[in-house]
Design a protein around this motif. Structure first.
Motif, mmCIF file in Angstrom:
data_model
loop_
_atom_site.group_PDB
_atom_site.id
_atom_site.type_symbol
_atom_site.label_atom_id
_atom_site.label_comp_id
_atom_site.label_asym_id
_atom_site.label_seq_id
_atom_site.Cartn_x
_atom_site.Cartn_y
_atom_site.Cartn_z
ATOM 1 N N ALA A 304 -3.479 22.290 31.806
ATOM 2 C CA ALA A 304 -2.693 21.971 32.927
ATOM 3 C C ALA A 304 -3.776 20.844 33.492
ATOM 4 N N LEU A 305 -5.086 20.780 33.513
ATOM 5 C CA LEU A 305 -5.842 19.701 33.837
ATOM 6 C C LEU A 305 -5.786 18.327 33.021
ATOM 7 N N ALA A 306 -5.477 18.620 31.766
ATOM 8 C CA ALA A 306 -5.274 17.458 30.663
ATOM 9 C C ALA A 306 -3.973 16.973 30.952
ATOM 10 N N LEU A 307 -2.965 17.969 31.114
ATOM 11 C CA LEU A 307 -1.745 17.276 31.105
ATOM 12 C C LEU A 307 -1.594 16.528 32.422
ATOM 13 N N VAL A 308 -2.188 16.985 33.495
ATOM 14 C CA VAL A 308 -1.734 16.177 34.895
ATOM 15 C C VAL A 308 -2.399 14.699 34.471
ATOM 16 N N GLY A 309 -3.610 15.092 33.960
ATOM 17 C CA GLY A 309 -4.419 13.324 33.780
ATOM 18 C C GLY A 309 -3.838 12.791 33.000
ATOM 19 N N GLY A 310 -3.240 13.183 31.875
ATOM 20 C CA GLY A 310 -2.429 12.485 30.833
ATOM 21 C C GLY A 310 -1.093 11.856 31.474
ATOM 22 N N LEU A 311 -0.552 12.729 32.161
ATOM 23 C CA LEU A 311 0.646 12.101 32.833
ATOM 24 C C LEU A 311 0.445 10.918 33.455
ATOM 25 N N ILE A 312 -0.531 11.195 34.552
ATOM 26 C CA ILE A 312 -0.984 10.069 35.574
ATOM 27 C C ILE A 312 -1.229 8.867 34.692
ATOM 28 N N GLY A 313 -2.259 8.963 33.648
ATOM 29 C CA GLY A 313 -2.372 7.826 32.736
ATOM 30 C C GLY A 313 -0.950 7.289 32.036
ATOM 31 N N CYS A 314 -0.124 7.937 31.711
ATOM 32 C CA CYS A 314 1.159 7.437 31.172
ATOM 33 C C CYS A 314 1.895 6.764 32.057
ATOM 34 N N VAL A 315 2.185 7.397 33.588
ATOM 35 C CA VAL A 315 2.509 6.676 34.415
ATOM 36 C C VAL A 315 2.059 5.280 34.793
ATOM 37 N N GLY A 316 0.677 5.324 34.759
ATOM 38 C CA GLY A 316 0.062 3.877 35.125
ATOM 39 C C GLY A 316 0.397 2.841 33.922
ATOM 40 N N THR A 317 0.497 3.299 32.663
ATOM 41 C CA THR A 317 0.649 2.454 31.610
ATOM 42 C C THR A 317 2.105 1.765 31.886
ATOM 43 N N TRP A 318 3.063 2.718 32.211
ATOM 44 C CA TRP A 318 4.381 2.423 32.134
ATOM 45 C C TRP A 318 4.298 1.478 33.497
ATOM 46 N N PHE A 319 3.724 1.859 34.594
ATOM 47 C CA PHE A 319 3.621 1.112 35.781
ATOM 48 C C PHE A 319 3.154 -0.520 35.383
ATOM 49 N N LEU A 320 2.226 -0.566 34.772
ATOM 50 C CA LEU A 320 1.490 -1.878 33.988
ATOM 51 C C LEU A 320 2.820 -2.678 33.211
ATOM 52 N N ALA A 321 3.291 -1.806 32.418
ATOM 53 C CA ALA A 321 4.514 -2.512 31.618
ATOM 54 C C ALA A 321 5.408 -3.045 32.391
ATOM 55 N N GLN A 322 5.893 -2.345 33.484
ATOM 56 C CA GLN A 322 7.091 -2.728 34.134
ATOM 57 C C GLN A 322 6.874 -3.937 35.111
ATOM 58 N N ASN A 323 5.779 -3.764 35.642
ATOM 59 C CA ASN A 323 5.210 -4.723 36.859
ATOM 60 C C ASN A 323 4.325 -5.939 36.526
ATOM 61 N N VAL A 324 3.735 -5.908 35.269
ATOM 62 C CA VAL A 324 2.971 -6.943 34.844
ATOM 63 C C VAL A 324 3.393 -7.846 33.711
ATOM 64 N N ASP A 325 3.439 -9.206 33.949
ATOM 65 C CA ASP A 325 4.276 -9.869 32.803
ATOM 66 C C ASP A 325 3.200 -10.072 31.820
ATOM 67 N N MET A 326 3.201 -9.245 30.493
ATOM 68 C CA MET A 326 2.003 -9.465 29.525
ATOM 69 C C MET A 326 2.135 -10.604 28.835
ATOM 70 N N TYR A 327 3.415 -11.193 29.016
ATOM 71 C CA TYR A 327 3.417 -12.485 28.250
ATOM 72 C C TYR A 327 2.456 -13.491 28.812
ATOM 73 N N VAL A 328 2.661 -13.687 30.228
ATOM 74 C CA VAL A 328 1.764 -14.551 30.916
ATOM 75 C C VAL A 328 0.371 -14.093 30.844
ATOM 76 N N LEU A 329 0.058 -12.754 31.154
ATOM 77 C CA LEU A 329 -1.330 -12.231 31.172
ATOM 78 C C LEU A 329 -2.097 -12.321 29.832
ATOM 79 N N SER A 330 -1.252 -12.500 28.859
ATOM 80 C CA SER A 330 -2.046 -12.523 27.351
ATOM 81 C C SER A 330 -1.749 -13.854 26.997
ATOM 82 N N HIS A 331 -1.296 -14.765 27.734
ATOM 83 C CA HIS A 331 -1.307 -16.264 27.117
ATOM 84 C C HIS A 331 -0.430 -16.279 25.954
ATOM 85 N N GLY A 332 0.921 -15.531 26.160
ATOM 86 C CA GLY A 332 1.694 -15.780 24.973
ATOM 87 C C GLY A 332 1.399 -14.759 23.903
ATOM 88 N N PHE A 333 0.330 -14.154 23.863
ATOM 89 C CA PHE A 333 -0.231 -13.433 22.663
ATOM 90 C C PHE A 333 1.080 -11.964 22.459
#
Ligand SMILES: Nc1ncnc2c1ncn2[C@@H]1O[C@H](COP(=O)(O)OP(=O)(O)O)[C@@H](O)[C@H]1O
Ligand SMILES: [Mg+2]
Lengths: 379, 229
Positions: A304-333
């Protein structure tokens, strides 16, 4: 209270330790999924619908070997081929070697019919087509050197014994790569007196034809002096990324380290949690809990501990992908930064597997310990 | 004494530390009848706890037999033994051993979690047990919010809640003041006389032992006067 309730109570005993552990797992999984997403974007670079229809035919032996000019008309007759253009890597130097960018000789008339996803000014394209020494340049390279339309530039040949004096007639925007320069293949032929082609650039009529074209083209030249290798543009680009294997390896090793760290963190938390409960576990045994049940309680807590940690991490990544423009951030990379369900589930699987694995040793030890040994333990 | 619920025959327990052998129990034979309240007495190190542990199925003899309600406990495997303990034995420890993060109610419920009982049935049982030890009003309290005597009574409720045939207690008053000790002993006495529980209690305190119906003296792993009181 229920069994899950009991597990929860146990997990929540030391809230600070729990928080830290869950956050480390979350952070590890965040990094893991971000890196895996980056790796995926690198392995599947920037395919557009149009680019999926493009194929490159090159010499089977090496990229440095050239193909006969007469192949062009034969390729054009292969069923499913809509257009074919010459595409030759010039590899010239603009003033200094450090000013690297790609330059291709091509069929000026076919170029923007094949490279459909870029935007151009029709007047500029028309001007480009008319003039043998004209060239079209991607916006990034234009900006990099501060070039203007109409400007003359000289490219010093390294592979070909010729210096090309080109006039910039237009700019293109968008597409996979905004750094390229395209010029008339005829100019190269005249300047060198050679009649050879680096590659052929094929546009398939539709996606279904792609596999067929690859097979037919290569079969057609299989007994010629210059055998060919035809592949999708994407596959072709990947062969250029010679550093790609190393990057993949690097990312792979970082991910391994992350997973390993994650395991160490959960392992230390769980072994602490189990050790400080040695006496209670003995009491549970005395009350009639058997080894399997004790094992299950510990395993479920760690899981349960690992799963909760894992879920939070995944939500974080998803949030990043949704809200940060990686195209701009990575200079088009990175054109896209798509966190796929596959990556998320792989991450969660790894996190929970680590949760299980990391508690195995202390769990087995506490199952094996006799009731009396546990009871003798001081609080 | 009617039919013996515990039959111990030539029971020995040896501990070996390298070359040194410690005889914790030396060929003990003892019967405990249904409904008895036995106090196991003797000086420290005489083997009282060892004997109690073997009766309760959390330790195994080196030789000899210990039959409890027709089952030779030493022949059961670990899992079967755990199931047997759950059904037949209620354990009361000197140090109470309540789970600190669980309320009195939840501590008592613990042995019932792995049974097939519904939540409602569990609640009825737990409430009845806590009622019996006089702590119905402390159900929601955590162990640290209870006095030592109350903690031990919760532990007794936990031992009772599965309705075991045998209640075993190792120095149950060892960590209590005189007043709480008297309360706990009185409770054990009531459980024995009113609820008919068979109680085996280890103590080295004659005042505590006086609450029992029968005293068994151990010394250096042997029974004095053959187990008679
Ligand atoms: N795990 C053990 N290893 C070695 N000796 C032990 C162990 N447990 C108990 N003993 C010894 O067995 C004897 C009886 O111990 P115990 O039953 O705890 O006595 P009591 O409860 O009467 O104080 C003592 O001499 C003790 O040192
Ligand atoms: Mg003792």
């Amino acid at each position: 209270m229920t069994i899950p309730g009991f597990i929860l109570r146990n997990a929540l005993r030391n809230k600070r330790r729990l928080t830290l552990t869950v956050l480390s797992v979350a952070l590890s999984l965040f990094l893991f999924t971000v890196l895996q997403t980056a790796l995926r974007e690198l392995s599947q670079p920037q395919v557009t619908e149009q680019s999926a229809l493009r194929l490159i035919t090159r010499h089977k032996v090496s990229l440095a070997s050239v193909l006969p000019l007469k192949y062009q008309s034969r390729i054009a007759r292969v069923p499913g081929v809509k257009r074919v253009s010459r595409l030759t890597w010039f590899g010239g130097i603009y003033i200094d070697e450090s000013n690297f960018f790609a330059q291709f000789g091509c069929d000026a008339n076919a170029l923007f019919d094949i490279l459909t996803e870029v935007t151009t000014d029709p007047e500029q394209v028309a001007a480009f087509k008319k003039e043998k020494t004209a060239c079209m340049v991607g916006i990034k390279t234009m900006n990099r050197f501060g070039w203007k339309v109409g400007q003359k530039i000289t490219l010093r040949g390294t592979i070909y014994p010729a210096n090309l004096e080109l006039t910039i007639r237009g700019v293109y925007h968008g597409g996979i790569d905004e750094t390229n320069l395209f010029f008339h293949h005829e100019y190269l032929d005249e300047a060198t007196g050679w009649r050879v082609v680096g590659c052929y650039w094929i546009q398939a009529a539709n996606a279904d034809a792609v596999a067929d074209i690859i097979q037919r083209v290569d079969a057609m030249f299989s007994s010629s002096a210059a055998e060919t290798k035809t592949e999708t543009e994407r596959a072709f680009q990947l062969t250029f990324l010679s550093w790609f294997g190393n990057v993949k390896l690097l990312i792979g090793s970082i991910c391994t380290v992350i997973v390993f760290t994650m395991m160490l963190v959960t392992a230390s938390t769980m072994s602490m949690a189990i050790r400080e409960r040695t006496r209670e576990i003995a009491v549970l045994k005395a009350l009639g809990y058997n080894g399997g049940q004790i094992f299950g309680l510990i395993l479920a807590e760690s899981f349960a501990l690992a799963l909760v940690g894992g879920l939070i991490g995944c939500v974080g990544t998803w949030f990043l992908a949704q809200n940060v423009d990686m195209y701009v951030l990575s200079h088009g990379f990175f054109v896209k930064f798509e966190v796929t369900p596959h990556i998320v589930s792989a991450g969660l699987l790894i996190a929970t597997a680590m949760g299980v694995v990391s508690c195995l040793a202390p769990a087995v030890a506490s199952v094996r310990a006799s009731v009396l040994d546990g009871l003798r333990e001081l609080d | 004494m009617d039919q013996a619920i515990v039959q111990i025959r030539e029971l020995s327990k040896l501990y070996r530390h390298g070359d040194i052998e410690v005889v914790a129990l030396n060929s003990i034979s003892l019967d405990i009848g249904r409904g008895e309240f036995v106090a196991l007495m003797g000086p420290s190190g005489s083997g009282k706890s060892t004997l109690l542990h073997i009766i309760a199925g959390i330790d195994r003899p080196t030789s000899g037999r210990c039959v409890v309600e027709g089952t030779d406990v030493s022949e059961l495997g670990e899992t079967a033994l755990a199931a047997w303990r759950k059904q037949h034995v209620g354990f009361v420890f000197q140090t109470f051993n309540l789970i600190p993060v669980l309320t009195a109610f939840e501590n008592v419920e613990l042995p019932l979690l792995l049974t097939g009982l519904s939540g409602r049935e569990r609640r009825d049982h737990v409430e009845a047990a806590l009622e019996l030890v006089g702590l119905a009003d402390r159900m929601k309290h955590l162990p640290r919010q209870l006095s030592g005597g109350q903690e031990q009574r919760v532990a007794i409720a936990r031992a009772l809640v599965t309705d075991p045939t045998l209640l075993v207690a190792d120095e149950p008053t060892g960590n209590l003041d005189a007043h709480s000790a008297a309360e706990v002993l009185g409770l054990l006495q009531t459980l024995n006389s009113a609820a008919g529980k068979t109680v085996v209690m280890v103590t080295h305190d004659p005042k505590a032992a006086a609450h029992a119906k029968r005293m068994v003296h151990l010394e250096k792993g042997e029974l004095l006067n053959g187990g008679g009181s």
